[in-house]
Design a protein around this motif. Sequence first.
Motif, PDB file in Angstrom:
ATOM      1  N   UNK A  55      -8.261   8.076  18.478  1.00 27.45           N
ATOM      2  CA  UNK A  55      -8.715   7.467  17.214  1.00 27.45           C
ATOM      3  C   UNK A  55      -7.513   7.202  16.317  1.00 27.45           C
ATOM      4  N   UNK A  56      -7.475   6.026  15.723  1.00 30.05           N
ATOM      5  CA  UNK A  56      -6.422   5.717  14.765  1.00 30.05           C
ATOM      6  C   UNK A  56      -6.983   4.873  13.628  1.00 30.05           C
ATOM      7  N   UNK A  57      -6.160   4.697  12.597  1.00 33.39           N
ATOM      8  CA  UNK A  57      -6.545   3.929  11.413  1.00 33.39           C
ATOM      9  C   UNK A  57      -5.627   2.734  11.253  1.00 33.39           C
ATOM     10  N   UNK A  58      -6.090   1.776  10.459  1.00 28.18           N
ATOM     11  CA  UNK A  58      -5.348   0.532  10.284  1.00 28.18           C
ATOM     12  C   UNK A  58      -5.615  -0.028   8.894  1.00 28.18           C
ATOM     13  N   UNK A  59      -4.608  -0.654   8.284  1.00 27.91           N
ATOM     14  CA  UNK A  59      -4.782  -1.297   6.991  1.00 27.91           C
ATOM     15  C   UNK A  59      -5.099  -0.318   5.888  1.00 27.91           C
ATOM     16  N   UNK A  60      -6.005  -0.689   4.992  1.00 29.84           N
ATOM     17  CA  UNK A  60      -6.343   0.157   3.852  1.00 29.84           C
ATOM     18  C   UNK A  60      -6.947   1.500   4.252  1.00 29.84           C
ATOM     19  N   UNK A  61      -7.504   1.588   5.434  1.00 33.58           N
ATOM     20  CA  UNK A  61      -8.000   2.879   5.901  1.00 33.58           C
ATOM     21  C   UNK A  61      -6.850   3.849   6.124  1.00 33.58           C
ATOM     22  N   UNK A  62      -5.687   3.321   6.509  1.00 34.45           N
ATOM     23  CA  UNK A  62      -4.525   4.164   6.795  1.00 34.45           C
ATOM     24  C   UNK A  62      -3.621   4.338   5.587  1.00 34.45           C
ATOM     25  N   UNK A  63      -3.404   3.273   4.820  1.00 30.23           N
ATOM     26  CA  UNK A  63      -2.402   3.310   3.741  1.00 30.23           C
ATOM     27  C   UNK A  63      -2.813   2.386   2.594  1.00 30.23           C
ATOM     28  N   UNK A  64      -3.912   2.676   1.925  1.00 28.33           N
ATOM     29  CA  UNK A  64      -4.361   1.809   0.826  1.00 28.33           C
ATOM     30  C   UNK A  64      -3.329   1.750  -0.286  1.00 28.33           C
ATOM     31  N   UNK A  65      -3.090   0.558  -0.793  1.00 27.83           N
ATOM     32  CA  UNK A  65      -2.056   0.351  -1.783  1.00 27.83           C
ATOM     33  C   UNK A  65      -2.591  -0.413  -2.986  1.00 27.83           C
ATOM     34  N   UNK A  66      -1.933  -0.247  -4.116  1.00 32.25           N
ATOM     35  CA  UNK A  66      -2.233  -1.080  -5.267  1.00 32.25           C
ATOM     36  C   UNK A  66      -1.821  -2.519  -4.968  1.00 32.25           C
ATOM     37  N   UNK A  67      -2.348  -3.448  -5.742  1.00 36.28           N
ATOM     38  CA  UNK A  67      -2.110  -4.862  -5.445  1.00 36.28           C
ATOM     39  C   UNK A  67      -0.800  -5.392  -6.007  1.00 36.28           C
ATOM     40  N   UNK A  68       0.081  -4.519  -6.493  1.00 39.34           N
ATOM     41  CA  UNK A  68       1.302  -4.934  -7.181  1.00 39.34           C
ATOM     42  C   UNK A  68       2.175  -5.870  -6.361  1.00 39.34           C
ATOM     43  N   UNK A  69       2.288  -5.643  -5.061  1.00 36.90           N
ATOM     44  CA  UNK A  69       3.118  -6.460  -4.188  1.00 36.90           C
ATOM     45  C   UNK A  69       2.311  -7.489  -3.394  1.00 36.90           C
ATOM     46  N   UNK A  70       1.005  -7.518  -3.606  1.00 39.50           N
ATOM     47  CA  UNK A  70       0.133  -8.451  -2.878  1.00 39.50           C
ATOM     48  C   UNK A  70       0.343  -8.338  -1.371  1.00 39.50           C
ATOM     49  N   UNK A  71       0.352  -7.089  -0.869  1.00 39.27           N
ATOM     50  CA  UNK A  71       0.690  -6.866   0.540  1.00 39.27           C
ATOM     51  C   UNK A  71      -0.374  -6.091   1.311  1.00 39.27           C
ATOM     52  N   UNK A  72      -1.514  -5.842   0.721  1.00 40.68           N
ATOM     53  CA  UNK A  72      -2.530  -5.073   1.440  1.00 40.68           C
ATOM     54  C   UNK A  72      -2.937  -5.721   2.748  1.00 40.68           C
ATOM     55  N   UNK A  73      -3.332  -6.988   2.694  1.00 42.40           N
ATOM     56  CA  UNK A  73      -3.729  -7.695   3.917  1.00 42.40           C
ATOM     57  C   UNK A  73      -2.549  -7.895   4.849  1.00 42.40           C
ATOM     58  N   UNK A  74      -1.378  -8.154   4.280  1.00 45.55           N
ATOM     59  CA  UNK A  74      -0.186  -8.366   5.113  1.00 45.55           C
ATOM     60  C   UNK A  74       0.144  -7.115   5.920  1.00 45.55           C
ATOM     61  N   UNK A  75       0.049  -5.948   5.290  1.00 52.15           N
ATOM     62  CA  UNK A  75       0.324  -4.708   6.012  1.00 52.15           C
ATOM     63  C   UNK A  75      -0.704  -4.476   7.106  1.00 52.15           C
TER      64      UNK A  75
END
Length: 400
Positions: free
Chosen positions: A288-308
């Motif tokens: 089992x592993x996590x991906x995206x906001x499930x693994x490392x949710x971030x504030x939108x300051x860098x507009x990189x949530x979807x990119x990560x």
Amino acid sequence: MSNLPVIVVGGGLGGAMAALALARKGFDILLLEEAEEFGVIGYGIQLGPNVFWMLDRLGVADAVLAVALRPKAMVMYDWIDGGVIARIPTGESFLQRFRKPYVVIHRVDLHKVLLDACRALHNVQMLPNTPVKSFADLGDRVRVDIADGRHYEGAALIGADGIRSTIRQQMTNEGPPRSLGYVAHRTIVPMSEVNFDVDTDNVVMWSGDGFHIVHYPLRDHTLFNVVTVFRTLDMAPSDTDSPHPDLARVYRDSHPTMKKLWGMMDLSRRGWVSGDRDPIRHWSRGRVTLLGDAAHPTLQSLAQGACMAIEDAVCLAGLLDDLSGDAVESAFRQYVDARYLRTARVQYESRYLWDNVYHVGGIEREVMRQVWENKSEQEMFDCVAWLYDGFELPVRKGAA
């Protein structure tokens, strides 16, 4: 190779990208989405040049660019006098430096590109209205239990189910996300309705004391996307039918253009609560592993949530070659090892910008402005090079 599918929980941008990347490698994919149909919240999203290396790898970059818009610059304005605090041109000089573009795109359009690519593959099964209640790692396989009593088995499980991930909660039992005391409101209006003097060509942020506004054009300048974010002491649920009592205080002394932007917003509800989680060093366990906001949710300051999330998906798919024995666990460990520092930096840098650049007032605002407004184009490029230069995909090591 196991004849069981890889189960991906969450049919948003990260989940769709993971399904596509893994299916292109020949794995059978079961993509589970709790909503009644596959879709995303219909607002704008920004994509940095780092993500286009990943989209290129899966052959969908051209399809994304066909429905995206390339702004001329990213500009931050001061909330009091409207002066330019910082500017990063995103035209020719940006493309020469980073080799890939900076774009804005409607989330629905981006999601459609990824879902259409998944639907074109015979080995991707997409199930909406399938909310996962829990999972079990059975050693040689995994099982997910659905809220209505159904269950599915797979060779591996990827939790791409967002900041309030059911999969992460079962793995870590850490409770709700960290709340910052900020809420966001989003809207899109036809560009024809923007009848006041405002920059509609660029990605614009208005920085304020405890609040900010972001706006940019979409869909060939036919739509105008606006996001307002502000600090509030009233953290009532987001579906409460009354505006925040803090609004008059927040915008009382702001620039006239900001007030007109505020006037475009539907503030009849409380908006989305802004939050993140502390970075963690491990987000995989067994199969089992996590991906995206499930693994490392971030504030939108860098507009990189979807990119990560998209970088995660391509990295993970590149490392997963075999579903038998301990190959899954080994690949998942290598995936986390390759990703946790970069994603943690995005989380921490986003917090820094949020607290020390975007939302400051008083003398701190003056100091911040002095620091940023005199930076050259090259200095601005240097500030974002660590992010926009992209992510080097790791080479698969032998199974442990």
